[in-house]
Enzyme design. Structure first.
Site, PDB file in Angstrom:
ATOM      1  N   GLU A 154      14.472  61.406  29.384  1.00  0.00           N
ATOM      2  CA  GLU A 154      14.470  62.744  29.968  1.00  0.00           C
ATOM      3  C   GLU A 154      15.491  62.865  31.099  1.00  0.00           C
ATOM      4  OE1 GLU A 154      10.043  64.391  29.030  1.00  0.00           O
ATOM      5  OE2 GLU A 154      10.222  63.301  30.900  1.00  0.00           O
ATOM      6  N   GLU A 161      -2.718  67.653  32.144  1.00  0.00           N
ATOM      7  CA  GLU A 161      -1.539  68.447  31.809  1.00  0.00           C
ATOM      8  C   GLU A 161      -1.693  69.169  30.476  1.00  0.00           C
ATOM      9  OE1 GLU A 161       1.929  65.996  31.398  1.00  0.00           O
ATOM     10  OE2 GLU A 161       3.195  67.646  30.737  1.00  0.00           O
ATOM     11  N   ASP A 208       3.089  61.999  23.456  1.00  0.00           N
ATOM     12  CA  ASP A 208       2.868  62.263  24.878  1.00  0.00           C
ATOM     13  C   ASP A 208       1.358  62.243  25.075  1.00  0.00           C
ATOM     14  OD1 ASP A 208       3.414  62.807  27.513  1.00  0.00           O
ATOM     15  OD2 ASP A 208       4.896  64.326  27.064  1.00  0.00           O
TER      16      ASP A 208
HETATM   17  C1  BDP Z   1       5.465  64.430  30.326  1.00  0.00           C
HETATM   18  C2  BDP Z   1       5.367  65.333  31.508  1.00  0.00           C
HETATM   19  C3  BDP Z   1       6.457  65.117  32.501  1.00  0.00           C
HETATM   20  C4  BDP Z   1       6.560  63.645  32.846  1.00  0.00           C
HETATM   21  C5  BDP Z   1       6.730  62.853  31.582  1.00  0.00           C
HETATM   22  C6  BDP Z   1       6.725  61.369  31.845  1.00  0.00           C
HETATM   23  O1  BDP Z   1       5.422  66.657  31.039  1.00  0.00           O
HETATM   24  O2  BDP Z   1       6.168  65.889  33.624  1.00  0.00           O
HETATM   25  O3  BDP Z   1       7.626  63.422  33.704  1.00  0.00           O
HETATM   26  O4  BDP Z   1       5.656  63.108  30.715  1.00  0.00           O
HETATM   27  O5  BDP Z   1       5.695  60.770  31.623  1.00  0.00           O
HETATM   28  O6  BDP Z   1       4.253  64.502  29.639  1.00  0.00           O
HETATM   29  O7  BDP Z   1       7.724  60.822  32.292  1.00  0.00           O
END
Ligand code: BDP
Length: 718
Positions: free
Chosen positions: A306, A408, A380
Site C-alpha cells: 500500500e 473496521e 483483509d
Molecule cells: C486495512 C486497513 C488499513 C490498514 C491496512 C493494514 O484498511 O487502514 O493500514 O489494513 O493492515 O485493512 O496495513
C-alpha cells in the site's frame, strides 16, 4: 412517612448506588462488592495478605490484590509479613518469599510467565498461595485469583496452574503521532505525545493493568504506516516514558518503523538493506533505543505494501529487509515482526494469492529473531474469510497471527459484534499441513513446527473514549483477544461468560441470554453484510456501510466489484483450478476440498467459486434464494438481540444499559440498510425476481447508491 423513615430510605439508596456512574472506564476490573452470600463464602479465605514490595512488579501485584479484594469483599485485607492466620493469601516467587521457597512447589514447567494457585497448609495454617517463577507470573496469578472471585468460582480447594502458550502477546496500536487513530472508533489516541515524556497520564497505568490482567505483554505504539519521526531522539524519549510506566506490568514497548527512515531522518541517500551505511545506521539506532529502553521489544514493519517503502525498492527480498533490521536488534534481544500483508501495485490475477506467492519461497531464509506476522485471512480482516494459506505452509519460519480487534469491517463501535467466534474459528481451523489436527493454533503456538519464538498480535480498539473501546461490548473483543493470545485453545463462549460476569453481573438471568446474544452476533453480521463467502462489499476507503456496486477506488483490487464478480449469470470469485487456483496454496487434501464446489463449506462458497444464480444449494434452494434468505436472517437476528436486551432492563446500571440499547437500535437500522442495499444491487445484476415471502428493499437501488459519508471516523483525514 416520618422524617426518620425518609432518612433511612435515603441512606439505603445511597449505599446501593455505585460510588460513581458506570461509564465503562473500569473495564472488566470493576471489583464491585459481591452479593452478601459470596462475601461470606470468600471472607475466611482472605484473612490477610502476605506479599512483597521489593520490586515494582511485586508492589503492583500487592496493590492490585488489595484493591480487588477490598472492592469485592467490602473491606480492606490486612497486610502481614508472615502467615499468622488461616485464610492468608501468600503471593510471590521462591526468590521473593521464603515461605514459597520452603513449600518446594513444582514451578519448573511454568516457564517465565506461568503461575500456580494452590490451597496448602503452611505454618500450621490453611492458606492460598499464588506463585510464579518470576514476579510477572505471580502478577498473572493474582489477576487469575481475582477473576475467580469476580466470577464467583469456589476458592477453598484450589489447585490451578497455567502458563501462556504464546510468547509475544501484543497489541498493535494504529495510532499516529498527531493523535489520530486509523480505523479508530473510540476517540483519539491515548498516547498524549505532546505532553510526554514529562506528563504520564494515570490512564497509562490503567491501560497496563487491563492488559496485564489478560496476559498481554507487548504494545506497538504507532501505526504500521507511520512516518519515521517516532525514531527521532525526542520521540524515543517519549516512548521510553511509556515503557517506564508499563515495565512493572511486564509489558514491553515496540515501534512500527518506516523502512526508508535512514533517508528521512538519517540523511542517507538510500535505505537499501545490503548497503553497509544503512546497516550501520540501523545498528546505531538500535543502540540508541536500548540505551533509553533497555527492555525494548523490537520493530513491527509494513514494507512494500500500500505504497510503503521496502526492500523491493532496491531489488531486495523481504528476507533481506527483515534480516537487516533483525541483526541490528539481535545483540539486544529484540525481534522483528515483519508483516505478510502485501498489496502489489499491480494486482495479479488474484489479490488473495499475493502474500503466499511472495513469502512461501522465503521460508527458512529469515534470521532467528524474525517473526512473520500474517492477518487471519488472505484478503483483509473481513467478517469471514478462510484462514490465511501461509499458516502451515512455512514450517521453518515462526508465523505470528494478526487479528483486528477494532471493527473496521464489522460495524465500527456501534454494532455489538463479539469477535471471539471469529478468532476461535480461525485458530481451530485445520491446515492439514502435517495431517489431521494441524490447527492454526498449533502453527502459531509453535508446537506444530517446534518454534520457541511465537506471537499473536491484535490491532487495538482503544482510544480516549471514557469506556476505552467506543462501546461496552467492544471491550469484550480486547478481552477475548488477550485470553486467546494466552491460550488459543480456550473457548470463546467460556471467555464471553467470564467477561460478562466481570463486566456486568453474575446473575444467571442476565449472564445466560447475554452470552447467547454475543455468541450469535458475529454470524448475524456475516449474514447481513457478506454471507456465503462474499467479502469486501463495504463503502470505498472508509468501509462504512454497503457499496457492492462500487468501482471508484484507484486500485482494482480495492473495489467490491473485483471481489464478488456478480453478473447476469452468477456470482463469486473463481479460485478453483479453473480460476485463479488460489486453492492450491492450501495443503493438498484441503485444496482438493476447496476446489470441489460440492465439498466446499457453504460459508466459503463464493470465496472459492463463481456459480450461477440458480445453483442448487444443500438446502435444495437456489443460490439466489439462499443469498436473500441469509441477508434477511441477519436482520432478524439483530431484532432478536434487541428483544433480548429489552428484557434485561434493570439487571445492570442504567448508564450502560441505555448505551447498549441505543447502539442496538443503530445496528438494526444499519443491518436493514446492508440487507436492502445488497439485495437491491444483486437483483439489479441478476435480473431475478425476489423469492416469494421476502420483503422488497425499502428504497430503490439509486437511493443507496446516492448516500455519501464525508466524516466517517477512523478515515476522513487521510
Ligand atoms: C486495512 C486497513 C488499513 C490498514 C491496512 C493494514 O484498511 O487502514 O493500514 O489494513 O493492515 O485493512 O496495513
Amino acid at each position: 412517612m416520618c422524617w426518620l423513615a425518609t432518612l433511612l430510605v435515603f441512606a439505603a439508596a445511597l449505599c446501593a448506588a455505585p460510588a460513581h456512574a458506570e461509564d465503562g472506564y473500569d473495564l472488566w476490573l470493576r471489583y464491585r462488592l459481591l452479593a452478601p452470600a459470596q462475601v461470606q463464602h470468600y471472607r475466611p479465605h482472605a484473612a490477610e495478605l502476605v506479599a512483597g514490595d521489593a520490586t515494582p512488579t511485586q508492589t503492583v501485584t500487592r496493590d492490585e490484590l488489595q484493591r480487588g479484594l477490598s472492592g469485592l469483599l467490602g473491606s480492606a485485607i490486612p497486610l502481614a509479613s508472615t502467615v499468622t492466620h488461616d485464610g492468608a493469601i501468600v503471593v510471590g516467587t521462591p526468590a521473593s518469599s521464603s515461605l514459597i521457597a520452603g513449600l518446594k512447589l513444582d514451578l519448573q514447567d511454568l516457564g517465565d510467565d506461568g503461575y500456580l494457585i494452590r490451597s496448602v497448609v503452611a505454618n500450621g495454617h490453611a492458606i492460598t498461595v499464588i506463585a510464579g517463577r518470576n514476579d510477572i507470573g505471580a502478577l498473572y496469578g493474582a489477576f487469575q485469583f481475582l477473576r475467580l472471585l469476580q466470577t464467583t468460582q469456589p476458592i477453598d480447594r484450589l489447585d490451578l496452574r497455567d502458563a501462556p502458550h504464546i510468547k509475544l502477546r501484543v497489541l498493535d496500536h494504529w495510532d499516529y503521532l498527531n493523535g489520530q487513530v486509523e480505523r479508530g472508533y473510540a476517540g483519539a489516541s491515548i498516547w498524549d505525545w505532546w505532553k510526554l515524556p514529562d506528563w504520564r497520564a494515570p490512564r497509562y497505568t490503567d491501560y497496563a493493568r487491563a492488559n496485564a490482567s489478560i496476559g498481554i505483554n507487548g504494545t506497538v505504539l504507532n501505526h504500521v504506516s507511520s512516518g519515521a519521526t517516532i525514531l527521532t531522539h525526542d520521540y524515543l524519549q517519549k516512548a521510553a516514558a511509556l515503557a517506564g510506566v508499563f515495565r512493572a506490568y511486564g509489558i514491553r514497548v515496540y515501534l512500527s518503523v518506516r523502512f526508508s527512515a535512514p533517508i528521512e531522518i538519517g540523511g542517507l541517500k538510500t535505505a537499501d538493506p545490503l548497503n553497509p551505511q544503512v546497516q550501520a545506521w540501523w545498528h546505531a539506532k538500535a543502540d540508541e533505543i536500548y540505551a533509553l529502553i533497555p527492555d525494548f521489544g523490537g520493530f513491527l514493519v509494513k514494507a512494500d505494501s500500500e505504497g510503503q517503502p521496502g526492500p523491493k525498492d532496491y531489488g531486495r527480498t523481504h528476507a533481506d529487509g527483515a534480516n537487516m533490521l533483525a541483526d541490528a536488534l539481535a545483540a539486544h534481544g529484540g525481534v522483528v515482526m515483519w508483516r505478510s500483508f502485501v498489496y502489489a501495485d499491480k494486482p495479479d490475477d488474484d489479490r488473495a494469492k499475493q502474500a503466499y506467492q511472495e513469502f512461501k519461497p522465503l521460508d527458512g531464509r529469515f534470521h532467528a529473531n524474525v517473526l512473520l506476522q500474517s492477518k487471519n485471512g488472505p484478503v483483509d480482516f473481513q467478517p469471514r474469510e478462510p484462514f490465511h494459506p501461509l499458516f502451515g505452509a512455512m514450517p521453518h519460519t515462526p508465523l505470528m497471527m494478526e487479528f483486528e480487534i477494532t471493527k473496521e469491517y464489522l460495524g465500527f463501535a456501534t454494532h455489538p459484534v463479539y469477535l471471539g467466534p471469529l478468532y476461535e474459528e480461525v485458530l481451530a481451523a485445520d491446515t492439514l499441513a502435517h495431517g489431521k489436527g494441524s490447527t492454526v493454533a498449533k502453527v502459531i503456538d509453535g508446537s506444530l513446527d517446534h518454534h520457541a519464538l511465537t506471537g499473536m498480535a491484535g490491532d487495538a480498539n482503544i482510544g480516549t473514549d471514557r469506556n476505552w473501546s467506543g462501546s461496552d461490548f467492544n471491550q469484550a473483543n480486547w478481552y477475548v483477544f488477550g485470553r486467546l493470545a494466552w491460550n488459543p485453545t480456550l473457548s470463546s463462549r467460556d471467555i464471553a461468560e467470564e467477561w460478562v460476569r466481570m463486566t456486568f453481573s453474575n446473575n444467571p438471568a442476565f449472564v445466560k441470554p447475554v452470552v447467547a446474544m454475543m455468541m450469535g452476533s458475529r454470524e448475524a453480521a456475516v449474514d447481513y453484510m457478506t454471507p456465503l463467502g462474499l467479502l469486501h462489499l463495504m463503502g470505498p476507503g472508509h468501509h462504512y456501510g454497503p457499496a457492492p456496486w462500487d468501482a471508484s477506488e484507484a486500485e482494482a483490487d480495492w473495489r467490491p466489484v473485483y471481489y464478488h464478480r456478480a453478473d447476469r449469470q452468477g456470482i463469486g470469485f473463481d479460485r478453483s483450478r479453473s480460476g485463479s487456483d488460489a486453492v492450491d496454496q492450501y495443503a493438498p487434501s484441503l485444496a482438493a476440498q476447496f476446489n470441489d464446489v460440492q465439498q466446499t463449506p457453504e460459508q466459503f462458497l463464493l470465496y472459492f467459486h463463481h456459480l450461477p444464480w440458480n445453483y442448487r444449494m444443500r438446502s435444495g434452494r437456489t443460490l439466489w434464494y439462499e443469498l436473500v434468505a441469509h441477508y434477511t436472517q441477519g436482520v432478524e437476528d439483530v431484532q432478536q438481540m434487541r428483544d433480548t436486551w429489552q428484557h434485561l432492563d434493570g439487571y445492570i446500571d442504567a448508564e450502560r444499559y441505555r448505551q447498549v440499547a441505543a447502539f442496538l437500535t443503530i445496528q438494526q437500522r444499519e443491518a436493514q440498510w446492508w440487507r436492502d442495499a445488497c439485495i437491491a444491487y444483486f437483483q439489479s445484476v441478476s435480473g431475478l425476481p425476489l423469492p416469494p415471502g421476502f420483503a422488497p428493499p425499502q428504497h430503490p437501488l439509486a437511493y443507496y447508491q446516492s448516500l455519501s459519508f464525508p466524516y466517517v471516523p477512523g478515515f476522513s483525514s487521510w
